[in-house]
Motif scaffolding. Structure first.
Motif, PDB file in Angstrom:
ATOM      1  N   TRP A 188      -2.850  15.360  -1.232  1.00  0.00           N
ATOM      2  CA  TRP A 188      -3.631  14.127  -1.164  1.00  0.00           C
ATOM      3  C   TRP A 188      -3.084  13.088  -2.142  1.00  0.00           C
ATOM      4  CZ3 TRP A 188      -9.317  16.350  -1.325  1.00  0.00           C
ATOM      5  CH2 TRP A 188      -9.553  17.092  -0.151  1.00  0.00           C
ATOM      6  N   VAL A 189      -2.699  13.560  -3.328  1.00  0.00           N
ATOM      7  CA  VAL A 189      -2.116  12.650  -4.326  1.00  0.00           C
ATOM      8  C   VAL A 189      -0.776  12.138  -3.820  1.00  0.00           C
ATOM      9  CG1 VAL A 189      -1.191  12.471  -6.668  1.00  0.00           C
ATOM     10  CG2 VAL A 189      -3.358  13.691  -6.273  1.00  0.00           C
ATOM     11  N   GLU A 190       0.056  13.026  -3.305  1.00  0.00           N
ATOM     12  CA  GLU A 190       1.380  12.627  -2.818  1.00  0.00           C
ATOM     13  C   GLU A 190       1.295  11.681  -1.623  1.00  0.00           C
ATOM     14  OE1 GLU A 190       3.240  16.443  -2.243  1.00  0.00           O
ATOM     15  OE2 GLU A 190       3.718  16.626  -4.386  1.00  0.00           O
ATOM     16  N   GLY A 227      -0.951   9.468  -1.384  1.00  0.00           N
ATOM     17  CA  GLY A 227      -1.513   8.230  -1.907  1.00  0.00           C
ATOM     18  C   GLY A 227      -2.985   8.048  -1.635  1.00  0.00           C
ATOM     19  N   TRP A 228      -3.648   9.109  -1.158  1.00  0.00           N
ATOM     20  CA  TRP A 228      -5.079   9.013  -0.890  1.00  0.00           C
ATOM     21  C   TRP A 228      -5.876   8.957  -2.184  1.00  0.00           C
ATOM     22  CZ3 TRP A 228      -5.783  13.394   3.294  1.00  0.00           C
ATOM     23  CH2 TRP A 228      -5.036  13.061   4.428  1.00  0.00           C
ATOM     24  N   ARG A 266      -5.153   8.376  -6.511  1.00  0.00           N
ATOM     25  CA  ARG A 266      -4.117   7.887  -7.425  1.00  0.00           C
ATOM     26  C   ARG A 266      -4.502   8.138  -8.883  1.00  0.00           C
ATOM     27  NH1 ARG A 266      -4.398   3.395  -3.608  1.00  0.00           N
ATOM     28  NH2 ARG A 266      -2.708   3.691  -2.131  1.00  0.00           N
ATOM     29  N   TRP A 297      -1.825  15.315 -14.101  1.00  0.00           N
ATOM     30  CA  TRP A 297      -2.582  14.189 -13.563  1.00  0.00           C
ATOM     31  C   TRP A 297      -3.930  14.172 -14.248  1.00  0.00           C
ATOM     32  CZ3 TRP A 297      -0.820  16.356  -8.374  1.00  0.00           C
ATOM     33  CH2 TRP A 297       0.322  15.675  -7.918  1.00  0.00           C
ATOM     34  N   ASP A 304     -11.413   8.461  -9.268  1.00  0.00           N
ATOM     35  CA  ASP A 304     -10.574   9.472  -8.607  1.00  0.00           C
ATOM     36  C   ASP A 304     -11.413  10.675  -8.177  1.00  0.00           C
ATOM     37  OD1 ASP A 304      -8.172   8.018  -9.119  1.00  0.00           O
ATOM     38  OD2 ASP A 304      -8.084   8.891 -11.131  1.00  0.00           O
ATOM     39  N   PRO A 338      -6.199   8.258   6.527  1.00  0.00           N
ATOM     40  CA  PRO A 338      -5.776   6.973   5.953  1.00  0.00           C
ATOM     41  C   PRO A 338      -6.526   5.779   6.542  1.00  0.00           C
ATOM     42  CG  PRO A 338      -3.862   8.312   6.448  1.00  0.00           C
ATOM     43  CD  PRO A 338      -5.051   9.022   7.040  1.00  0.00           C
ATOM     44  N   SER A 377      -8.927   3.369   4.416  1.00  0.00           N
ATOM     45  CA  SER A 377      -8.653   1.934   4.415  1.00  0.00           C
ATOM     46  C   SER A 377      -9.897   1.134   4.775  1.00  0.00           C
ATOM     47  CB  SER A 377      -7.517   1.620   5.391  1.00  0.00           C
ATOM     48  OG  SER A 377      -7.333   0.225   5.487  1.00  0.00           O
TER      49      SER A 377
END
Length: 109
Positions: free
Chosen positions: A22-24, A26-27, A29, A37, A43, A65, A69
Motif C-alpha cells: 500500500w505504501v509502495e 502511494g495509497w 504516505r 516508516w 496515515d 485508487p 481519489s
C-alpha cells in the motif's frame, strides 16, 4: 507516530507485506525515518480506511485508487467549504445576511 509493525498489529489479518505494498503504491504516505516508516494519525486513519475498503467492503485492488481519489476530493471540498464559511463569518452582518439570502434563493425550487 507508529511504526509499520505497530500498525499491522492493530488489524487482525493485515500482513506487513500488504501494508508495504500500500505504501509502495502511494495509497499511504508515511514519513521515512532512517530505515523505518513512521505513520502519523492521518496515515493510521488512511490505513484503516483502506483496510475497510478491502476487507469489509470488498473493493477490488484496482478500484482502490479511484475510491481514494474520490474520497480525497470530498475531504478537500469539505476543507474548502469550512474555509469559505469561516471567511463569511468574519464579514459584516449585511454581507453575511446577503450570502444567507443568496443561498436560500439558490435552494428554492
Amino acid at each position: 507516530m507508529m511504526k509499520l509493525e505497530a500498525i499491522v498489529a492493530r488489524f487482525p489479518d493485515l500482513e506487513v507485506a500488504e501494508l508495504t505494498a500500500w505504501v509502495e503504491l502511494g495509497w499511504v504516505r508515511p514519513a521515512r525515518e532512517a530505515a523505518d516508516w513512521q505513520f502519523d494519525g492521518v496515515d493510521q486513519a488512511r490505513v484503516g480506511l483502506i483496510y475497510d475498503l478491502r476487507r469489509r467492503l470488498g473493493v477490488q485492488e484496482d478500484t482502490v485508487p479511484m475510491v481514494l481519489s474520490l474520497l480525497d476530493q470530498v475531504y478537500a471540498l469539505r476543507a474548502t467549504l469550512k474555509a469559505v464559511g469561516a471567511a463569511i463569518d468574519r464579514q459584516p452582518a449585511e454581507v453575511r445576511d446577503a450570502v444567507r439570502a443568496a443561498l436560500t434563493e439558490a435552494d428554492a425550487p
